[in-house]
Design an enzyme around this catalytic site. Structure first.
Site, PDB file in Angstrom:
ATOM      1  N   ARG A 186       0.826  -1.209   0.000  1.00  8.59           N
ATOM      2  CA  ARG A 186       0.000   0.000   0.000  1.00  8.59           C
ATOM      3  C   ARG A 186       0.860   1.258   0.000  1.00  8.59           C
ATOM      4  O   ARG A 186       0.401   2.329  -0.437  1.00  8.59           O
ATOM      5  CB  ARG A 186      -0.977  -0.022   1.183  1.00  8.59           C
ATOM      6  N   GLU A 201       5.952  -9.691  15.514  1.00  3.02           N
ATOM      7  CA  GLU A 201       5.454 -10.278  16.752  1.00  3.02           C
ATOM      8  C   GLU A 201       5.554 -11.808  16.675  1.00  3.02           C
ATOM      9  O   GLU A 201       5.997 -12.463  17.601  1.00  3.02           O
ATOM     10  CB  GLU A 201       4.008  -9.842  16.977  1.00  3.02           C
TER      11      GLU A 201
HETATM   12  P1  AMP Z   1       5.011  -2.139  11.532  1.00  3.16           P
HETATM   13  O1  AMP Z   1       6.272  -2.702  10.938  1.00  3.16           O
HETATM   14  O2  AMP Z   1       4.575  -2.862  12.755  1.00  3.16           O
HETATM   15  O3  AMP Z   1       5.108  -0.642  11.739  1.00  3.16           O
HETATM   16  O4  AMP Z   1       3.870  -2.424  10.495  1.00  3.16           O
HETATM   17  C1  AMP Z   1       3.726  -1.611   9.410  1.00  3.16           C
HETATM   18  C2  AMP Z   1       3.275  -2.364   8.185  1.00  3.16           C
HETATM   19  O5  AMP Z   1       2.229  -3.292   8.459  1.00  3.16           O
HETATM   20  C3  AMP Z   1       2.752  -1.372   7.204  1.00  3.16           C
HETATM   21  O6  AMP Z   1       3.261  -1.703   5.937  1.00  3.16           O
HETATM   22  C4  AMP Z   1       1.243  -1.501   7.292  1.00  3.16           C
HETATM   23  O7  AMP Z   1       0.697  -1.493   5.998  1.00  3.16           O
HETATM   24  C5  AMP Z   1       0.985  -2.818   7.977  1.00  3.16           C
HETATM   25  N1  AMP Z   1       0.080  -2.708   9.148  1.00  3.16           N
HETATM   26  C6  AMP Z   1       0.430  -2.929  10.435  1.00  3.16           C
HETATM   27  N2  AMP Z   1      -0.614  -2.817  11.248  1.00  3.16           N
HETATM   28  C7  AMP Z   1      -1.671  -2.503  10.477  1.00  3.16           C
HETATM   29  C8  AMP Z   1      -3.057  -2.229  10.731  1.00  3.16           C
HETATM   30  N3  AMP Z   1      -3.592  -2.286  11.974  1.00  3.16           N
HETATM   31  N4  AMP Z   1      -3.839  -1.918   9.685  1.00  3.16           N
HETATM   32  C9  AMP Z   1      -3.337  -1.880   8.437  1.00  3.16           C
HETATM   33  N5  AMP Z   1      -2.054  -2.122   8.125  1.00  3.16           N
HETATM   34  C10 AMP Z   1      -1.223  -2.432   9.133  1.00  3.16           C
END
Ligand code: AMP
Length: 172
Positions: free
Chosen positions: A59, A96
């Site tokens: 996205r 996680e």
């Molecule tokens: P992080 O590495 O934990 O910051 O996760 C970020 C990535 O996971 C991004 O590319 C987001 O598109 C996706 N992502 C994580 N959590 C969500 C959520 N609750 N809703 C939508 N996309 C998420």
């Protein structure tokens, strides 16, 4: 900003139980909301200050591409393992549950180029931190990161300490 917030749809337990997924497709489909997102990010960095905009699969590509066009900058995809056809730099990081690997083409960013990193959602910050490492390994200068949504309790901003982080919608 309220219009933006109303255009994000919460989907409970997607893609797995316990996750509240932020669905940005209604926002992307709303011409005023979509253009506001792009305009806000472009205004934040300022035209002429960025050489490459990095979008994170998948996205992130949707947001990063029009931002790059507005800057007159190049677009660089950071992709999941095995998708890019040429020589890559690779960075793994833990989620996680399990781990994830991101890749970028070795010639996508030249040393000294000014880079903005763009994605849809900042959650724990692991994805953005790994992307910043990839950019820095190529000699790029990370000027900042921009997200539509920040899930503040997950601590992404703290994990990205030292980087300038813009988020348009913050959820507490
Ligand atoms: P992080 O590495 O934990 O910051 O996760 C970020 C990535 O996971 C991004 O590319 C987001 O598109 C996706 N992502 C994580 N959590 C969500 C959520 N609750 N809703 C939508 N996309 C998420």
């Amino acid at each position: 900003m309220e219009r933006l917030r109303r255009a994000v749809r919460d989907i409970a337990d997607f893609p797995q139980p316990g996750i509240m997924f932020k669905d940005i497709t209604p926002l992307l489909g709303d011409p005023a909301a979509f253009s506001t997102v792009i305009d806000e990010i472009v205004a934040h960095f300022g035209r002429g200050n960025i050489d490459k905009v990095v979008g994170i699969e998948a996205r992130g590509f949707i947001v990063a591409s029009p931002v790059a066009y507005h800057f007159g900058a190049g677009f660089v995809p950071v992709r999941k393992r095995g998708k890019l056809p040429w020589e890559v730099e690779r960075e793994s990081y833990s989620l996680e549950y399990g781990s994830e690997t991101l890749e970028v083409h070795r010639d996508a960013i030249a040393p000294g180029e000014r880079v903005a990193i763009v994605d849809d959602v900042l959650a724990t910050g692991g994805t953005a931190a790994a992307t910043a490492h990839l950019v820095e390994r190529l000699g790029g200068l990370v000027q900042g990161m921009a997200f539509i949504i920040e899930l503040a309790p997950l601590g992404g901003r703290q994990r990205l300490a030292g980087h300038a982080v813009l988020s348009l919608l913050r959820y507490d």
